[in-house]
Design a protein around this motif. Structure first.
Motif, PDB file in Angstrom:
ATOM      1  N   GLU A 115     -12.668  24.145   7.491  1.00  0.00           N
ATOM      2  CA  GLU A 115     -11.821  23.699   8.598  1.00  0.00           C
ATOM      3  C   GLU A 115     -10.440  23.349   8.063  1.00  0.00           C
ATOM      4  OE1 GLU A 115     -10.706  24.026  11.501  1.00  0.00           O
ATOM      5  OE2 GLU A 115     -12.758  23.811  12.279  1.00  0.00           O
ATOM      6  N   ARG A 116      -9.484  23.317   9.003  1.00  0.00           N
ATOM      7  CA  ARG A 116      -8.115  22.970   8.627  1.00  0.00           C
ATOM      8  C   ARG A 116      -7.769  21.640   9.287  1.00  0.00           C
ATOM      9  NH1 ARG A 116      -4.896  27.546  10.516  1.00  0.00           N
ATOM     10  NH2 ARG A 116      -4.826  26.400  12.478  1.00  0.00           N
ATOM     11  N   ILE A 117      -7.084  20.787   8.556  1.00  0.00           N
ATOM     12  CA  ILE A 117      -6.649  19.521   9.153  1.00  0.00           C
ATOM     13  C   ILE A 117      -5.220  19.713   9.659  1.00  0.00           C
ATOM     14  CG2 ILE A 117      -6.378  17.031   8.849  1.00  0.00           C
ATOM     15  CD1 ILE A 117      -8.215  17.151   6.445  1.00  0.00           C
ATOM     16  N   ASP A 118      -5.050  19.750  10.966  1.00  0.00           N
ATOM     17  CA  ASP A 118      -3.724  19.999  11.527  1.00  0.00           C
ATOM     18  C   ASP A 118      -2.991  18.711  11.885  1.00  0.00           C
ATOM     19  OD1 ASP A 118      -3.523  22.770  11.372  1.00  0.00           O
ATOM     20  OD2 ASP A 118      -4.822  23.033  13.118  1.00  0.00           O
ATOM     21  N   ASP A 119      -3.746  17.649  12.084  1.00  0.00           N
ATOM     22  CA  ASP A 119      -3.140  16.404  12.558  1.00  0.00           C
ATOM     23  C   ASP A 119      -3.335  15.330  11.490  1.00  0.00           C
ATOM     24  OD1 ASP A 119      -2.403  14.088  13.800  1.00  0.00           O
ATOM     25  OD2 ASP A 119      -3.691  14.366  15.571  1.00  0.00           O
ATOM     26  N   VAL A 120      -2.236  14.853  10.938  1.00  0.00           N
ATOM     27  CA  VAL A 120      -2.297  13.879   9.842  1.00  0.00           C
ATOM     28  C   VAL A 120      -3.137  12.655  10.221  1.00  0.00           C
ATOM     29  CG1 VAL A 120      -0.096  12.761  10.464  1.00  0.00           C
ATOM     30  CG2 VAL A 120      -0.907  12.690   8.088  1.00  0.00           C
ATOM     31  N   LYS A 121      -3.091  12.294  11.512  1.00  0.00           N
ATOM     32  CA  LYS A 121      -3.810  11.074  11.945  1.00  0.00           C
ATOM     33  C   LYS A 121      -5.325  11.238  11.821  1.00  0.00           C
ATOM     34  CE  LYS A 121      -1.845  10.709  16.148  1.00  0.00           C
ATOM     35  NZ  LYS A 121      -0.893  11.837  16.122  1.00  0.00           N
ATOM     36  N   ARG A 122      -5.781  12.484  11.791  1.00  0.00           N
ATOM     37  CA  ARG A 122      -7.237  12.717  11.787  1.00  0.00           C
ATOM     38  C   ARG A 122      -7.798  12.961  10.381  1.00  0.00           C
ATOM     39  NH1 ARG A 122      -8.762  16.644  16.652  1.00  0.00           N
ATOM     40  NH2 ARG A 122     -10.832  16.038  15.940  1.00  0.00           N
ATOM     41  N   ILE A 123      -6.965  12.744   9.353  1.00  0.00           N
ATOM     42  CA  ILE A 123      -7.457  12.934   7.976  1.00  0.00           C
ATOM     43  C   ILE A 123      -8.733  12.117   7.714  1.00  0.00           C
ATOM     44  CG2 ILE A 123      -6.929  12.399   5.548  1.00  0.00           C
ATOM     45  CD1 ILE A 123      -4.163  13.569   5.962  1.00  0.00           C
ATOM     46  N   PRO A 124      -8.757  10.819   8.063  1.00  0.00           N
ATOM     47  CA  PRO A 124      -9.977  10.050   7.757  1.00  0.00           C
ATOM     48  C   PRO A 124     -11.229  10.650   8.407  1.00  0.00           C
ATOM     49  CG  PRO A 124      -8.164   8.578   8.317  1.00  0.00           C
ATOM     50  CD  PRO A 124      -7.693   9.966   8.633  1.00  0.00           C
ATOM     51  N   GLU A 125     -11.079  11.098   9.637  1.00  0.00           N
ATOM     52  CA  GLU A 125     -12.216  11.684  10.358  1.00  0.00           C
ATOM     53  C   GLU A 125     -12.725  12.952   9.641  1.00  0.00           C
ATOM     54  OE1 GLU A 125     -11.042  12.820  14.314  1.00  0.00           O
ATOM     55  OE2 GLU A 125     -12.691  14.273  14.492  1.00  0.00           O
ATOM     56  N   TYR A 126     -11.805  13.837   9.268  1.00  0.00           N
ATOM     57  CA  TYR A 126     -12.216  15.101   8.629  1.00  0.00           C
ATOM     58  C   TYR A 126     -12.828  14.881   7.246  1.00  0.00           C
ATOM     59  CZ  TYR A 126     -10.381  18.262  12.179  1.00  0.00           C
ATOM     60  OH  TYR A 126     -10.185  18.967  13.333  1.00  0.00           O
ATOM     61  N   ILE A 127     -12.258  13.962   6.500  1.00  0.00           N
ATOM     62  CA  ILE A 127     -12.779  13.737   5.141  1.00  0.00           C
ATOM     63  C   ILE A 127     -14.189  13.147   5.227  1.00  0.00           C
ATOM     64  CG2 ILE A 127     -12.421  12.546   2.925  1.00  0.00           C
ATOM     65  CD1 ILE A 127     -10.277  14.624   3.481  1.00  0.00           C
ATOM     66  N   ALA A 128     -14.387  12.196   6.143  1.00  0.00           N
ATOM     67  CA  ALA A 128     -15.724  11.610   6.304  1.00  0.00           C
ATOM     68  C   ALA A 128     -16.726  12.692   6.703  1.00  0.00           C
ATOM     69  CB  ALA A 128     -15.687  10.508   7.359  1.00  0.00           C
ATOM     70  N   ARG A 129     -16.298  13.582   7.600  1.00  0.00           N
ATOM     71  CA  ARG A 129     -17.205  14.651   8.033  1.00  0.00           C
ATOM     72  C   ARG A 129     -17.513  15.609   6.878  1.00  0.00           C
ATOM     73  NH1 ARG A 129     -15.368  18.253  12.931  1.00  0.00           N
ATOM     74  NH2 ARG A 129     -14.938  16.188  13.788  1.00  0.00           N
ATOM     75  N   ALA A 130     -16.501  15.880   6.067  1.00  0.00           N
ATOM     76  CA  ALA A 130     -16.717  16.771   4.918  1.00  0.00           C
ATOM     77  C   ALA A 130     -17.784  16.191   3.989  1.00  0.00           C
ATOM     78  CB  ALA A 130     -15.411  16.971   4.162  1.00  0.00           C
ATOM     79  N   TYR A 131     -17.689  14.895   3.702  1.00  0.00           N
ATOM     80  CA  TYR A 131     -18.698  14.253   2.840  1.00  0.00           C
ATOM     81  C   TYR A 131     -20.073  14.322   3.505  1.00  0.00           C
ATOM     82  CZ  TYR A 131     -15.887  12.296  -0.933  1.00  0.00           C
ATOM     83  OH  TYR A 131     -15.119  12.147  -2.059  1.00  0.00           O
ATOM     84  N   GLN A 132     -20.095  14.048   4.810  1.00  0.00           N
ATOM     85  CA  GLN A 132     -21.360  14.035   5.539  1.00  0.00           C
ATOM     86  C   GLN A 132     -22.030  15.407   5.486  1.00  0.00           C
ATOM     87  OE1 GLN A 132     -21.656  10.774   7.122  1.00  0.00           O
ATOM     88  NE2 GLN A 132     -23.757  11.388   6.764  1.00  0.00           N
ATOM     89  N   ILE A 133     -21.249  16.440   5.756  1.00  0.00           N
ATOM     90  CA  ILE A 133     -21.818  17.794   5.814  1.00  0.00           C
ATOM     91  C   ILE A 133     -22.245  18.258   4.415  1.00  0.00           C
ATOM     92  CG2 ILE A 133     -21.252  20.228   6.260  1.00  0.00           C
ATOM     93  CD1 ILE A 133     -19.589  19.287   8.651  1.00  0.00           C
ATOM     94  N   ALA A 134     -21.420  17.965   3.414  1.00  0.00           N
ATOM     95  CA  ALA A 134     -21.732  18.438   2.057  1.00  0.00           C
ATOM     96  C   ALA A 134     -23.040  17.849   1.534  1.00  0.00           C
ATOM     97  CB  ALA A 134     -20.582  18.099   1.108  1.00  0.00           C
ATOM     98  N   THR A 135     -23.407  16.649   2.016  1.00  0.00           N
ATOM     99  CA  THR A 135     -24.565  15.943   1.439  1.00  0.00           C
ATOM    100  C   THR A 135     -25.766  15.866   2.388  1.00  0.00           C
ATOM    101  OG1 THR A 135     -23.660  13.846   2.228  1.00  0.00           O
ATOM    102  CG2 THR A 135     -23.117  14.461  -0.024  1.00  0.00           C
ATOM    103  N   SER A 136     -25.678  16.538   3.546  1.00  0.00           N
ATOM    104  CA  SER A 136     -26.769  16.428   4.522  1.00  0.00           C
ATOM    105  C   SER A 136     -27.556  17.723   4.621  1.00  0.00           C
ATOM    106  CB  SER A 136     -26.208  16.118   5.915  1.00  0.00           C
ATOM    107  OG  SER A 136     -25.481  14.928   5.888  1.00  0.00           O
ATOM    108  N   GLY A 137     -28.825  17.614   5.021  1.00  0.00           N
ATOM    109  CA  GLY A 137     -29.657  18.795   5.244  1.00  0.00           C
ATOM    110  C   GLY A 137     -29.641  19.689   4.027  1.00  0.00           C
ATOM    111  N   ARG A 138     -29.421  20.999   4.242  1.00  0.00           N
ATOM    112  CA  ARG A 138     -29.191  21.864   3.082  1.00  0.00           C
ATOM    113  C   ARG A 138     -27.778  21.582   2.598  1.00  0.00           C
ATOM    114  NH1 ARG A 138     -29.119  28.480   2.141  1.00  0.00           N
ATOM    115  NH2 ARG A 138     -28.006  28.259   0.190  1.00  0.00           N
ATOM    116  N   ARG A 139     -27.681  20.952   1.436  1.00  0.00           N
ATOM    117  CA  ARG A 139     -26.371  20.565   0.927  1.00  0.00           C
ATOM    118  C   ARG A 139     -25.533  21.801   0.622  1.00  0.00           C
ATOM    119  NH1 ARG A 139     -27.574  15.262  -2.437  1.00  0.00           N
ATOM    120  NH2 ARG A 139     -28.996  14.350  -0.939  1.00  0.00           N
ATOM    121  N   GLY A 140     -24.242  21.592   0.444  1.00  0.00           N
ATOM    122  CA  GLY A 140     -23.428  22.766   0.143  1.00  0.00           C
ATOM    123  C   GLY A 140     -21.949  22.467   0.110  1.00  0.00           C
ATOM    124  N   PRO A 141     -21.168  23.541  -0.118  1.00  0.00           N
ATOM    125  CA  PRO A 141     -19.721  23.370  -0.263  1.00  0.00           C
ATOM    126  C   PRO A 141     -19.001  23.352   1.077  1.00  0.00           C
ATOM    127  CG  PRO A 141     -20.332  25.650  -0.673  1.00  0.00           C
ATOM    128  CD  PRO A 141     -21.604  24.926  -0.358  1.00  0.00           C
TER     129      PRO A 141
END
Ligand SMILES: Cc1ncc(C[n+]2csc(CCOP(=O)(O)OP(=O)(O)O)c2C)c(N)n1
Ligand SMILES: [Mg+2]
Length: 558
Positions: free
Chosen positions: A134-160
């Motif tokens: 995904e691309r982060i287009d809105d600077v204000k949403r950086i915290p949301e995207y980074i948290a989601r990235a960590y969540q997705i990378a470490t959940s279920g079938r883990r991955g990049p």
């Protein structure tokens, strides 16, 4: 509550990494993400930014860091040339289900879609390579995207996960709150599923277990070991996950991977109940989908996996259990064992097969690889061993006794060039461990420049090069299929020891078995990184055969 302070995108991003527990990131810098580099400057006492020499090295280091720590490995690269070079690490993380986040500095929104300088559509490029891009287009949403990235990378079938960072977005300011630290969530086995498992096991005559995949911990490995002991189960480990059970343990039956012991392959093929925990059961682990057949295995398959989508995708299990290895192993260890099971003797049988398979054998030439690996088994038993791809890895996979979680870092994807960066990352993440990389002469030079990173960050790794003057694996396949027609597989190598010394590392040459131990000791004593260049007889292509024998057998074929 006071209003949050305005921060520039780069700093806001780096602050989120700190919140999520980052202590290390790997990079080759680019002008596209200067605000992020500047953000790292502010947190330099908390996050070690490791500057690498090639993006493949940086991405492989992040992947290895993820494998070793179970926390997402972080990698920062620049647009077109950087991201394309980093892609191999993302692919490896995908095939190995390793948590990792690749951040790509991208062209600004103002230039997008003009094929601006180094512009690539990363959302398309990484679509089949990453778990999420995904691309982060809105600077204000950086915290949301980074948290989601960590969540997705470490959940279920883990991955990049790949996050694209437009340059203009990174230099904008936002006054936003941070988020909470992410929490990985795990699936647990249900009590009815555990009952079914016990019933299936109680009905078995020839069961066995296979462990693999990501998301294991030392405790989970210990839990599963107790379950295997209590139920007298022989345990095999999937391709490149040989460290999930101590190879010296009586229940360890060997690695279910490439060049598998034929007796072990038969044991898997003829098992009536197969308990597979955490392994996705790829092509290499199933001997090309022959010892476990797709879509309906002949064994009663109990497949335990952290994500439901994986169950029944390639193999229809008799019993599928959505559970993380940690949750499953804990529950399995607490089960009442099967009393006096009829297969009790199979543990000793499987162990005897493994011991015979990994026993000493003579190979052509003055360097005997069994003795070299045996030396390391005795003098560096608990080291972390890394490797890339090539026949050279067989010496390690076959003769080394991995002593448990996490003593192996290797790519299921068969990516050459993985071993050196993986070793650098391992030594940086676990400075107290001995770290030894096995590499082929071909494999080594794909990432040998990361020796500079090892020197820069004082990471004294030992690199053992199996130098046979060729891309031996491919030569072996040529001799099997096109005997005597050597094409594209010969190598003329540099002087590897002199190459090492030119970086300020140690360089040793081994032309005779007896030279190995002293060379290893000299490197360890120097506290510097070092290379041991083993001159291997090119005939010694595998522990079982020689190039000449392969060619002769191929010529005889009608
Ligand atoms: C990045 C990458 N490129 C190509 C291959 C195909 N390949 C597999 S093994 C191999 C040769 C490895 O040579 P070397 O490292 O010298 O090891 P050897 O087989 O000689 O022991 C090649 C080219 C690969 N697996 N990965
Ligand atoms: Mg070679």
């Amino acid at each position: 509550m006071s209003a949050p302070k305005a921060r520039m995108g780069g700093r806001l991003l780096v602050d989120q990494l700190v919140i999520h527990g980052a202590d290390c990131a790997f990079t080759v810098p680019g002008e596209s993400f200067l605000p992020v580099l500047d953000g790292f400057y502010d947190v330099r006492d908390k996050v070690k930014l490791v500057t690498c020499r090639h993006e493949a090295g940086a991405a492989n280091m992040a992947e290895a860091y993820g494998k070793l720590t179970n926390r997402p490995g972080l990698c920062f690269v620049t647009r077109g040339p950087g991201a394309t070079q980093a892609a191999v690490g993302v692919h490896t993380a995908f095939q190995d289900s390793t948590p990792m986040i690749l951040f790509i500095g991208d062209v600004g929104a103002d230039f997008r879609d003009r094929e601006a300088f180094q512009e690539v559509n990363f959302l398309s490029m990484f679509q089949p390579l990453a778990k999420w891009v995904e691309r982060i287009d809105d600077v204000k949403r950086i915290p949301e995207y980074i948290a989601r990235a960590y969540q997705i990378a470490t959940s279920g079938r883990r991955g990049p996960v790949v996050l694209v960072l437009p340059e203009d977005m990174l230099s904008q300011e936002a006054a936003v709150e941070d988020v909470e630290r992410f929490t990985p969530h795990e699936a647990h086995p249900g009590s009815d599923e555990l009952l079914k498992l016990q019933k299936l096991l109680a009905s078995a005559k020839r069961p066995m277990a296979i462990l693999g995949g990501s998301g294991w911990t030392r405790e989970a490995c210990n839990d599963f070991q107790r379950f295997a002991e209590a139920n007298a189960l022989p345990v095999g480990c999937a391709f490149r996950f040989q460290d999930l059970l101590d190879n010296n343990h009586p229940n360890y039956a060997g690695d279910v991977g490439i060049g598998i012991n034929p007796i072990l392959a038969e044991r898997v093929r003829t098992a009536d109940v197969l308990l597979v925990v955490g392994a996705r059961l790829g092509e290499m682990t199933t001997s090309g989908y022959t010892i476990i057949e797709s879509p309906v295995p002949r064994q009663k398959l109990i497949h335990v996996y952290a994500a439901g989508e994986e169950l029944g995708r390639v193999f229809q299990p008799t019993l599928g259990i959505v559970a993380s290895p940690v949750a499953f192993a804990r529950a399995a260890a607490a089960l009442t064992p099967i009393e006096n099971p009829p297969w009790k003797g199979s543990v000793e049988e499987a162990k005897a097969d493994f011991n015979a398979w990994s026993a000493r054998r003579e190979i052509p030439g003055r360097v005997q690889m069994w003795d070299v690996v045996d030396y390391l088994n005795k003098h560096a038993p608990d080291a972390i061993y890394t490797n890339g791809a090539g026949n050279f890895a067989t010496w390690l996979h076959r003769f080394h006794r991995y002593t448990g979680f996490r003593s192996q870092l290797a790519p299921t994807s068969g990516a050459m060039g993985y071993g050196v960066p993986a070793a650098v990352a391992a030594k940086i993440a676990r400075p107290e461990r001995t770290v030894i990389c096995f590499a082929g002469d071909g494999d080594f030079l794909m990432s040998g420049m990361e020796l500079a990173t090892a020197v820069q960050y004082e990471a004294p790794i030992v690199i053992v090069i199996l130098n046979n003057g060729m891309y031996g694996t491919i030569r072996m396949h040529q001799e099997k299929n096109y005997p005597g027609r050597v094409s594209g597989t010969e190598l003329v190598n540099p002087h590897f020891a002199a190459y090492a010394r030119s970086f300020g590392a140690m360089g040793e040459i081994v032309e005779d078995t007896a030279q190995f131990g002293p060379a290893f000791e000299r490197i360890v004593a120097s506290k510097k990184p070092g290379i041991i260049d083993i001159h291997l007889d090119p005939q010694a292509i595998t522990p079982n055969t020689t190039l000449d024998k392969i060619r002769a057998a191929a010529v005889k074929k009608p």
